[in-house]
Design a protein around this motif. Sequence first.
Motif, PDB file in Angstrom:
ATOM      1  N   ALA A 150     -11.793-136.746  -2.080  1.00 52.02           N
ATOM      2  CA  ALA A 150     -10.705-135.920  -2.611  1.00 52.02           C
ATOM      3  C   ALA A 150     -11.158-135.157  -3.860  1.00 52.02           C
ATOM      4  N   GLN A 151     -11.953-135.815  -4.718  1.00 56.92           N
ATOM      5  CA  GLN A 151     -12.477-135.129  -5.909  1.00 56.92           C
ATOM      6  C   GLN A 151     -13.446-134.022  -5.490  1.00 56.92           C
ATOM      7  N   ALA A 152     -14.225-134.303  -4.423  1.00 59.63           N
ATOM      8  CA  ALA A 152     -15.183-133.296  -3.933  1.00 59.63           C
ATOM      9  C   ALA A 152     -14.447-132.056  -3.432  1.00 59.63           C
ATOM     10  N   VAL A 153     -13.297-132.263  -2.767  1.00 66.35           N
ATOM     11  CA  VAL A 153     -12.505-131.136  -2.244  1.00 66.35           C
ATOM     12  C   VAL A 153     -12.086-130.219  -3.398  1.00 66.35           C
ATOM     13  N   LYS A 154     -11.655-130.804  -4.506  1.00 63.04           N
ATOM     14  CA  LYS A 154     -11.226-129.998  -5.669  1.00 63.04           C
ATOM     15  C   LYS A 154     -12.378-129.123  -6.179  1.00 63.04           C
ATOM     16  N   HIS A 155     -13.600-129.678  -6.150  1.00 61.39           N
ATOM     17  CA  HIS A 155     -14.765-128.912  -6.621  1.00 61.39           C
ATOM     18  C   HIS A 155     -15.172-127.839  -5.618  1.00 61.39           C
ATOM     19  N   ILE A 156     -15.060-128.168  -4.311  1.00 54.28           N
ATOM     20  CA  ILE A 156     -15.415-127.184  -3.272  1.00 54.28           C
ATOM     21  C   ILE A 156     -14.510-125.955  -3.399  1.00 54.28           C
ATOM     22  N   LEU A 157     -13.220-126.185  -3.708  1.00 55.95           N
ATOM     23  CA  LEU A 157     -12.261-125.081  -3.774  1.00 55.95           C
ATOM     24  C   LEU A 157     -12.534-124.140  -4.956  1.00 55.95           C
ATOM     25  N   ARG A 158     -13.369-124.586  -5.887  1.00 58.33           N
ATOM     26  CA  ARG A 158     -13.755-123.693  -7.000  1.00 58.33           C
ATOM     27  C   ARG A 158     -14.825-122.698  -6.556  1.00 58.33           C
ATOM     28  N   GLN A 159     -15.488-122.996  -5.421  1.00 59.79           N
ATOM     29  CA  GLN A 159     -16.517-122.083  -4.910  1.00 59.79           C
ATOM     30  C   GLN A 159     -15.835-120.951  -4.137  1.00 59.79           C
ATOM     31  N   ASP A 160     -16.398-119.765  -4.205  1.00 59.92           N
ATOM     32  CA  ASP A 160     -15.810-118.614  -3.480  1.00 59.92           C
ATOM     33  C   ASP A 160     -15.982-118.800  -1.978  1.00 59.92           C
ATOM     34  N   HIS A 161     -15.013-118.284  -1.219  1.00 60.69           N
ATOM     35  CA  HIS A 161     -15.049-118.258   0.259  1.00 60.69           C
ATOM     36  C   HIS A 161     -15.209-119.642   0.886  1.00 60.69           C
ATOM     37  N   SER A 162     -14.817-120.686   0.183  1.00 57.92           N
ATOM     38  CA  SER A 162     -14.949-122.026   0.782  1.00 57.92           C
ATOM     39  C   SER A 162     -13.646-122.423   1.469  1.00 57.92           C
ATOM     40  N   ARG A 163     -13.790-123.112   2.595  1.00 56.00           N
ATOM     41  CA  ARG A 163     -12.635-123.665   3.328  1.00 56.00           C
ATOM     42  C   ARG A 163     -13.007-125.074   3.751  1.00 56.00           C
ATOM     43  N   VAL A 164     -12.045-125.979   3.677  1.00 57.81           N
ATOM     44  CA  VAL A 164     -12.353-127.391   3.957  1.00 57.81           C
ATOM     45  C   VAL A 164     -11.500-127.900   5.111  1.00 57.81           C
ATOM     46  N   LEU A 165     -12.143-128.583   6.041  1.00 57.39           N
ATOM     47  CA  LEU A 165     -11.421-129.287   7.109  1.00 57.39           C
ATOM     48  C   LEU A 165     -11.607-130.782   6.852  1.00 57.39           C
ATOM     49  N   ILE A 166     -10.493-131.490   6.606  1.00 58.16           N
ATOM     50  CA  ILE A 166     -10.563-132.944   6.391  1.00 58.16           C
ATOM     51  C   ILE A 166     -10.093-133.623   7.673  1.00 58.16           C
ATOM     52  N   CYS A 167     -10.957-134.450   8.264  1.00 56.89           N
ATOM     53  CA  CYS A 167     -10.602-135.170   9.494  1.00 56.89           C
ATOM     54  C   CYS A 167     -10.611-136.669   9.216  1.00 56.89           C
ATOM     55  N   THR A 168      -9.635-137.376   9.774  1.00 56.93           N
ATOM     56  CA  THR A 168      -9.641-138.838   9.676  1.00 56.93           C
ATOM     57  C   THR A 168      -9.393-139.406  11.067  1.00 56.93           C
ATOM     58  N   HIS A 169      -9.612-140.700  11.203  1.00 56.46           N
ATOM     59  CA  HIS A 169      -9.397-141.322  12.507  1.00 56.46           C
ATOM     60  C   HIS A 169      -7.922-141.639  12.725  1.00 56.46           C
ATOM     61  N   SER A 170      -7.199-141.940  11.634  1.00 56.42           N
ATOM     62  CA  SER A 170      -5.788-142.331  11.774  1.00 56.42           C
ATOM     63  C   SER A 170      -4.883-141.396  10.972  1.00 56.42           C
ATOM     64  N   ASN A 171      -3.615-141.319  11.385  1.00 61.27           N
ATOM     65  CA  ASN A 171      -2.637-140.491  10.672  1.00 61.27           C
ATOM     66  C   ASN A 171      -2.394-140.993   9.255  1.00 61.27           C
ATOM     67  N   SER A 172      -2.364-142.326   9.100  1.00 61.64           N
ATOM     68  CA  SER A 172      -2.063-142.892   7.777  1.00 61.64           C
ATOM     69  C   SER A 172      -3.127-142.479   6.758  1.00 61.64           C
ATOM     70  N   ALA A 173      -4.396-142.439   7.176  1.00 60.59           N
ATOM     71  CA  ALA A 173      -5.473-142.044   6.260  1.00 60.59           C
ATOM     72  C   ALA A 173      -5.373-140.560   5.920  1.00 60.59           C
ATOM     73  N   ALA A 174      -4.989-139.731   6.896  1.00 60.45           N
ATOM     74  CA  ALA A 174      -4.849-138.287   6.653  1.00 60.45           C
ATOM     75  C   ALA A 174      -3.707-138.040   5.664  1.00 60.45           C
ATOM     76  N   ASP A 175      -2.602-138.775   5.826  1.00 60.65           N
ATOM     77  CA  ASP A 175      -1.447-138.609   4.933  1.00 60.65           C
ATOM     78  C   ASP A 175      -1.777-139.030   3.505  1.00 60.65           C
ATOM     79  N   LEU A 176      -2.690-139.995   3.388  1.00 58.79           N
ATOM     80  CA  LEU A 176      -3.084-140.501   2.067  1.00 58.79           C
ATOM     81  C   LEU A 176      -3.704-139.382   1.219  1.00 58.79           C
ATOM     82  N   TYR A 177      -4.517-138.524   1.859  1.00 59.06           N
ATOM     83  CA  TYR A 177      -5.139-137.404   1.140  1.00 59.06           C
ATOM     84  C   TYR A 177      -4.073-136.506   0.528  1.00 59.06           C
TER      85      TYR A 177
END
Length: 482
Positions: free
Chosen positions: A47-74
């Motif tokens: 999650a901290q890495a995502v915040k840093h990636i978004l500071r880079q120009d033209h960056s887009r992030v896809l976060i995938c998890t195995h379960s819904n509960s883990a995805a909701d946690l983000y």
Amino acid sequence: QWDEQLDPRLNAKQKEAILAITTPVTVPLPPILIIGPYGTGKTFTLAQAVKHILRQDHSRVLICTHSNSAADLYIKDYLHPYVEAGNPHARPLRVYFRNRWVKTVNPVVQQYCLISNTHITFQMPTREDILRHRVVVVTLSTSQYLCQLDLDPGFFSHILLDEAAQAMECETIMPFALASKNTRIVLAGDHMQLSPFVYSEFARERNLHVSLLDRLYEHYPREFPCRILLCENYRSHEAIINYTSELFYDGKLMASGKQPSHKDFYPLTFFTARGEDVQEKNSTAYYNNAEVFEIVERVEELRKKWPVAWGKLDDGSIGVVSPYADQVFRIRAELRKKRMHEVSVERVLNVQGKQFRVLFLSTVRTRYTCKHKQTAIKRKEQLVEDSTEDLDYGFLSNYKLLNTAITRAQSLVAVVGDPIALCSVGRCRKFWEHFISICHENSSLHGITFEQIKAQLEALELKKTYVLNPLAPEFIPRALRP
């Protein structure tokens, strides 16, 4: 420059992981593996890495998890507070399966979903919806919808996969259809926790039960910079971490949290219950009534002696796990009879991602039923890591099952079982011997002495060795005699 920008709560290994993930995509790197046992802050790091990636120009992030509960946690714990703090560019899109009921989803997460006009189910995203967001959060199975939207390969600059060790390789590959050569791919998970169980012998012979994280972990050299082990555990007591670290993580895990222990019980404790494991006619599972009553008695005792340092006794305080559903039902029923409704009783498969102050393990199996079956297991199958023996013998044979269970506990792991069976049957014999010897050294072995266990195990070894009289003369059939 890094120390100023990074969250001060990050430790050295977590900073190293973020540095690797946020390396410019123009620098070619193989998939980055973030290996982190439970409680080492994998999700926090990503999650901290995502915040840093978004500071880079033209960056887009896809976060995938195995379960819904883990995805909701983000979203609940990290992205929602970040957006609320004045970062609208980080507003995520959460893609849910279209027929799921909206009411079953957390209200905070609903704000980031596409909900149908009826407000009962969800809507699938269009290409325009995806283009409007720089962060998209999906599960592996819903990532297939993105592949149908005609997005260019490399549309996402970063694809982060959490819980990668719990997914089969064919599931993991789905979101990679959106990757190009320059996409930064990150796999995070714990290769020593439960992996998906594949029942097909045909598939298992072709190694389809091995997760991609597992496979790459074996391929990468030992000190490879793209293979990062997060080694500071914040969730469990030092004694629990030292045991799992030595057996499963090459001794690299360290205890960074200060979890309080019980004044009467050492964090690793063993209660002997020499019962009989029974299998119902119509069931594949086993139960052991002696262990059921022992656990109920010990839970009662612990509730009376609950330390103040452990906080309030609530739903997440005491957990009881067993590999078998029949045992779970019986323990649950007995605890309910005694009005102990707050104790959570589950199969090991259902407790991944949860934590308890105290965890009781019911091992169920005894030597009497296991020894007959062991001959039926093919020699080739014994070499296969997740063989069908793991399913039959539970904690006696499946070390990932054992590790998953033990790492749920914060302050106390109490095992209830037959020590002779644990030390003489199945592939986890050595792990159990080590556990029982630690209990012996710390006076937390109850119901039997270490000397008695050793004597009985030696007697068993003798029985195995001398099935026939070794001094008897060789038998030669009459027809072959000179």
